[in-house]
Scaffold this motif. Sequence first.
Motif, PDB file in Angstrom:
ATOM      1  N   ARG A   1      38.670  50.423   3.305  1.00 31.00           N
ATOM      2  CA  ARG A   1      39.062  50.670   1.862  1.00 31.00           C
ATOM      3  C   ARG A   1      38.517  51.486   0.833  1.00 31.00           C
ATOM      4  N   CYS A   2      37.103  51.122   0.944  1.00 28.75           N
ATOM      5  CA  CYS A   2      36.259  51.948   0.205  1.00 28.75           C
ATOM      6  C   CYS A   2      36.299  53.489   0.541  1.00 28.75           C
TER       7      CYS A   2
ATOM      8  N   ALA B   1      30.811  54.928  -1.633  1.00 24.35           N
ATOM      9  CA  ALA B   1      31.794  54.065  -1.003  1.00 24.35           C
ATOM     10  C   ALA B   1      30.943  52.906  -0.691  1.00 24.35           C
ATOM     11  N   ARG B   2      29.614  53.514  -0.202  1.00 27.04           N
ATOM     12  CA  ARG B   2      28.883  52.154   0.254  1.00 27.04           C
ATOM     13  C   ARG B   2      28.264  51.201  -0.994  1.00 27.04           C
ATOM     14  N   ALA B   3      28.251  51.849  -2.131  1.00 27.39           N
ATOM     15  CA  ALA B   3      27.944  51.158  -3.300  1.00 27.39           C
ATOM     16  C   ALA B   3      29.078  49.977  -3.669  1.00 27.39           C
ATOM     17  N   LEU B   4      30.304  50.765  -3.538  1.00 26.82           N
ATOM     18  CA  LEU B   4      31.611  49.922  -3.823  1.00 26.82           C
ATOM     19  C   LEU B   4      31.730  48.646  -2.704  1.00 26.82           C
ATOM     20  N   CYS B   5      31.342  48.920  -1.500  1.00 19.69           N
ATOM     21  CA  CYS B   5      31.382  47.865  -0.230  1.00 19.69           C
ATOM     22  C   CYS B   5      30.383  46.811  -0.932  1.00 19.69           C
ATOM     23  N   ALA B   6      29.362  47.202  -1.717  1.00 17.84           N
ATOM     24  CA  ALA B   6      28.399  45.760  -2.291  1.00 17.84           C
ATOM     25  C   ALA B   6      29.104  45.133  -3.499  1.00 17.84           C
ATOM     26  N   SER B   7      29.803  46.025  -4.442  1.00 12.32           N
ATOM     27  CA  SER B   7      30.297  45.390  -5.484  1.00 12.32           C
ATOM     28  C   SER B   7      31.269  46.205  -6.112  1.00 12.32           C
TER      29      SER B   7
END
Lengths: 242, 276
Positions: A117-118, A146-152
């Motif tokens: 999704r990210c 995208a990786r950062a959005l996976c975290a928060s």
Amino acid sequence: MKPLITCEHAGFGYENYDAVIDLNLEIFPGDYLCIVGENGSGKSTLIKGLLGLLKPTSGVIAVSEELRKSGIGYLPQQTAAQRDFPATVWEVVLSGTLSRRGLRPFYSEAERKLAWRCMERLAITDLKQKCYRELSGGQRQRVLIARALCASEQLLILDEPITGLDPSAIQDFYSLIRQLHSRDGITIIMVSHDIRNVLGEAGKILHMGQRVLFSGTVEEYKKSPAAKAFLGDRTEEGGKRQ
Amino acid sequence: MTMLMEMLSYPFMVRAVIGGALVALCAALLGVSLVLKRYSMIGDGLSHVSFGALSLAVAFGWSPLWASIPLVVLAAFFLLRIRAGGKVKSDAAIAIISASSLAAGVIVTSLTTGLTTDVGSYMFGSILAMSREDVVLSCVLSLVVMGLFLFFYNKVFAVTFDENFAQATGVNVERYNVLIAVLTAVTIVLGMRMMGAMLISSLIIFPPLTAMRIFKSFRGVVLCSGVLAVVCFLIGITLSYGLSTPAGASVVIVNLAAFLLFFLAEKLLGRRNKTN
């Protein structure tokens, strides 16, 4: 509205050296805050403090319950070691979900879905199997966001995000962040040298020079003496370069 | 084929093949992380420390493996600290520690047993080094290393790719760095008597570097480097038996050949991609 992060007379630093002194700051949901200042003014140290990587040497930093649960998405400065790192985009994005679990060794279906999704959000699904080291600067930036959005999906902290991007990638980057901020309601904290673009993008400015030189909205900042001194310098610099 | 059968009819060769292949595999897995984190020199430093530790152990009549492992693990902690502290230039500090422990080892040996062929075999390895007990220990520890690596694989990736991000999102980076260093220390001690203190670090550095020429995913690099390590080791040890060359050096040369082959393949692939 309750603030996500509150700093009261907070100081951050290393042994025998205070990088940030007496900082009062409140970050509310939906803020778009930009931290500016000269090199060595304590911006990166402050970011480390906000991320919880550095304990305050004095004062208090309080993180809301809500944020503690969701975590913080972080876009670090890119390191030299990453430039020739063999990893696919998918591997990198997926690693952002790690904070959400304890000792479980492998990724769950939910985590894969979240990562996908990210990637859709940042329009990089076609890069999934591409090698990270073969991407352009702008593409890499998208992968790391995208990786950062996976975290928060609540708060994104960006450390000097436009370093090394070419001018068109910089414009892309700002419109992407604008979108994440206004459409998805993600709170943004960004450290930047790019003061002129930032004034058009951010809602609030924090001008650091070890102590807080200015903290408030962009409109107020433009009229403040801190901005005059700083921007004056900048235009002169720009003039010299041409 | 008959040579292979003949080779495996010697118990010491069987022990060397089993123990060595397992150590080579562990070294290659850990090596991927070490090389990508720019920690290759730590692997090299540890191998020199393990020479010093081994000399001490032999001089005092301790069991070589049991005495060396804690000493080298301690050194691994120390070397990581240097990296993290960043006050002394870390590459220089590692060089100093390497040379000092090598010197200490040589002096201890010359004062006690004298500089005999033994020292040569520590430095450059000996195929006879593996006793039955050593093989069992190597197998157990290798399985532990592989198990831990597999279990923490995703975290190892996160910590290797981006320490800052991993730490910011709540991964205990320090713990994984220590884990990798400890596992590396154990692997080096296990492998050094066969490969030699001067040559063991090649088991850590060569396979990942070779795999990185061609593979573009972290998983691909890990798998390829594991396979490469075992294959190169087996070829190397067979050559060493056939040509009566030292085992450690033969394995290193085979690794070098594999690296050059992959390097060439990368160049050829790269050129074809460009013309397309």
